[in-house]
Design an enzyme around this catalytic site. Structure first.
Site, PDB file in Angstrom:
ATOM      1  N   PHE A  40       0.959  -1.131   0.034  1.00 49.93           N
ATOM      2  CA  PHE A  40      -0.105   0.078   0.044  1.00 49.93           C
ATOM      3  C   PHE A  40       0.964   1.257  -0.014  1.00 49.93           C
ATOM      4  CE2 PHE A  40      -2.189   3.388   1.683  1.00 49.93           C
ATOM      5  CZ  PHE A  40      -3.691   3.468   0.898  1.00 49.93           C
ATOM      6  N   ASP A  61       9.368   2.504   1.829  1.00 45.90           N
ATOM      7  CA  ASP A  61       8.185   3.218   2.332  1.00 45.90           C
ATOM      8  C   ASP A  61       8.220   3.144   3.719  1.00 45.90           C
ATOM      9  OD1 ASP A  61       5.573   4.466   2.994  1.00 45.90           O
ATOM     10  OD2 ASP A  61       4.733   3.505   1.448  1.00 45.90           O
ATOM     11  N   LYS A 105       2.562  10.104   8.063  1.00 44.46           N
ATOM     12  CA  LYS A 105       1.904   9.557   9.393  1.00 44.46           C
ATOM     13  C   LYS A 105       2.522  10.242  10.666  1.00 44.46           C
ATOM     14  CE  LYS A 105      -0.702   5.782   7.628  1.00 44.46           C
ATOM     15  NZ  LYS A 105      -0.411   5.268   6.509  1.00 44.46           N
TER      16      LYS A 105
HETATM   17  C1  LIG Z   1      -0.772   5.599   5.021  1.00 47.97           C
HETATM   18  C2  LIG Z   1       0.257   4.901   3.934  1.00 47.97           C
HETATM   19  C3  LIG Z   1       0.718   5.826   2.828  1.00 47.97           C
HETATM   20  C4  LIG Z   1      -0.191   6.980   2.451  1.00 47.97           C
HETATM   21  O1  LIG Z   1      -0.163   8.170   3.289  1.00 47.97           O
HETATM   22  P1  LIG Z   1      -1.323   9.189   3.186  1.00 47.97           P
HETATM   23  O2  LIG Z   1      -0.772  10.241   3.966  1.00 47.97           O
HETATM   24  O3  LIG Z   1      -2.692   8.473   3.628  1.00 47.97           O
HETATM   25  O4  LIG Z   1      -1.258   9.474   1.777  1.00 47.97           O
HETATM   26  C5  LIG Z   1       1.671   5.188   1.991  1.00 47.97           C
HETATM   27  N1  LIG Z   1       2.509   4.355   2.483  1.00 47.97           N
HETATM   28  C6  LIG Z   1       1.895   3.688   3.455  1.00 47.97           C
HETATM   29  C7  LIG Z   1       2.978   2.639   3.967  1.00 47.97           C
HETATM   30  C8  LIG Z   1       1.057   4.004   4.442  1.00 47.97           C
HETATM   31  O5  LIG Z   1       0.664   3.179   5.568  1.00 47.97           O
END
Ligand SMILES: *Cc1c(COP(=O)(O)O)cnc(C)c1O
Length: 395
Positions: free
Chosen positions: A137, A222, A251
């Site tokens: 994701f 990520d 986050k």
């Molecule tokens: C939440 C998340 C995203 C997206 O971040 P947003 O601030 O919602 O755009 C991307 N990668 C990972 C691993 C995430 O947990």
């Protein structure tokens, strides 16, 4: 009273979320209160965001002070909060340069652009493919969605960004199979979050890094969910000793203000985005950067990493205990304060709803995983309280 608010919201808010029937009003430490005054123990942290808990006085004071001084001025000028925040991100990661964004998704967009630019500069136009992982994701924009290995999320929005190939997480051979003469980067979460809490195996992550070196591919890790201390390391890759060429954050980096970042190692920083290649109006404004800067200070002052290692060990032990005691709990996965319990034979949503009734906020990951991503300041007593409330939600 809650219900009147909810009917109102459904009249005007686009229904892209099936929200739980709670209207939250305020938070205090690791607890939340709804509009009826009911108290909840929070093991979700606004999806792994509120690391320092709610209403942290020193944090909120820093924000208030910055609001009174300057909230926004654009990236045409320097501000002290932005320079300070950038320095702290670079120092904590050991990487070279940072670009602040407004969200995780935008951090992913920037990372993908940086990877393509690096390859374009060095090898020309035809080397643009990106390898991403199944069950990953990375966000919902068309670019981030293109590297999100989830058929349901992608299908209605095709065609997406071309040149993305998918491999299986923790399967090095499958990554090798996707490398072509056109590959420029590999992107993955150090710990898959939304996909169901799957940590990278050490051999896999190290193997991918080797492949990247061998083929001059940029490794994009990520760290949006697993970073910022959640695993007991500031960034999850630091435990593996595998440094990315580009890392994405969001986050918890702002603990509640909308901010993200992509951070480049020297090679990517020197060889990719130059003046005019990328931009944002809000990104890195003094308000959000005052938050980021204070977050790094407070992590140090409150020894957050050490605390996560201790309390994370305790949570792990307690969740393993649950997995042993209940047949429908298949396994526990995760690191530190990023944990998942895989559920079989009953809907996780029901457990989450019942937990809410018992005054416990937890969330799910994937289709069958209970996810535990609490504020990093929880204590062992909070873990005990959580287990007790969760077990009542099992019956
Ligand atoms: C939440 C998340 C995203 C997206 O971040 P947003 O601030 O919602 O755009 C991307 N990668 C990972 C691993 C995430 O947990």
């Amino acid at each position: 009273m809650n219900n009147a608010y909810i009917d109102n919201a459904e009249a005007s808010i686009l229904h892209t979320y099936n929200r739980y029937p709670v209207v939250f009003d305020r938070g205090e430490g690791v607890h939340l209160f709804d509009t009826e005054g009911k108290k909840y123990l929070d093991f979700a942290a606004g999806i792994a965001v509120q690391s320092l808990g709610y209403g942290h006085k020193e944090y909120t004071q820093a924000l208030k002070d910055q609001i009174d001084k300057l909230t926004h001025i654009s990236n045409l000028y320097y501000t002290v909060p932005m320079m300070e925040a950038a320095g702290k991100v670079v120092k904590a990661s050991g990487l070279s340069k940072v670009f602040f964004t407004n969200s995780g998704t935008e951090a992913i967009e920037g990372a993908l652009k940086a990877a393509r630019k690096y390859s374009y500069e060095k090898y020309g136009e035809e080397r643009y493919e990106i390898i991403a992982m199944n069950h990953s994701f990375h966000g919902r924009s068309l670019g981030a969605l293109a590297v999100t290995g989830n058929e349901k999320y992608q299908a209605p929005f095709r065609p997406l960004l071309p040149g993305v190939r998918f491999a299986d997480y923790n399967d090095l051979e499958s990554v090798k199979e996707q490398i072509t003469k056109k590959t420029c980067a590999i992107i993955m979460e150090t710990i898959q979050g939304e996909g169901g809490i799957y940590p990278a195996e050490e051999g896999f992550l190290k193997g991918v890094k080797e492949l990247c070196k061998e083929h001059d591919l940029l490794l994009i890790l990520d760290e949006i969910q697993c970073g910022m201390g959640r695993t007991g390391y500031m960034f999850a890759w630091q435990e593996y000793g595998v440094e990315p060429d580009i890392m994405t954050c969001a986050k918890a980096i702002g603990c509640g203000v909308p901010v993200g970042a992509f951070v480049l190692g020297e090679k990517a920083a020197e060889g990719s985005l130059k003046a005019g290649d990328h931009g944002t109006t809000y990104g890195g404004n003094p308000f959000v950067c005052a938050a980021v800067s204070k977050v790094f200070d407070l992590y140090e002052k409150e020894h957050i990493l050490e605390h996560v290692r201790t309390v994370g060990g305790y949570l792990t032990e307690k969740l393993d205990g649950l997995a042993d005691r209940y047949d429908f709990l298949k396994e526990r996965r995760g690191k530190g304060l990023m944990q998942g319990l895989q559920v079989t034979g009953r809907p996780v949503g029901e457990i989450v709803t019942r937990a809410l009734e018992n005054g416990l906020v937890i969330i799910t990951a994937g289709s069958d995983v209970l996810r535990f991503v609490p504020p990093l300041v929880i204590t062992e007593a909070d873990v005990d309280d959580m287990i007790e409330r969760l077990e009542r939600a099992f019956v």
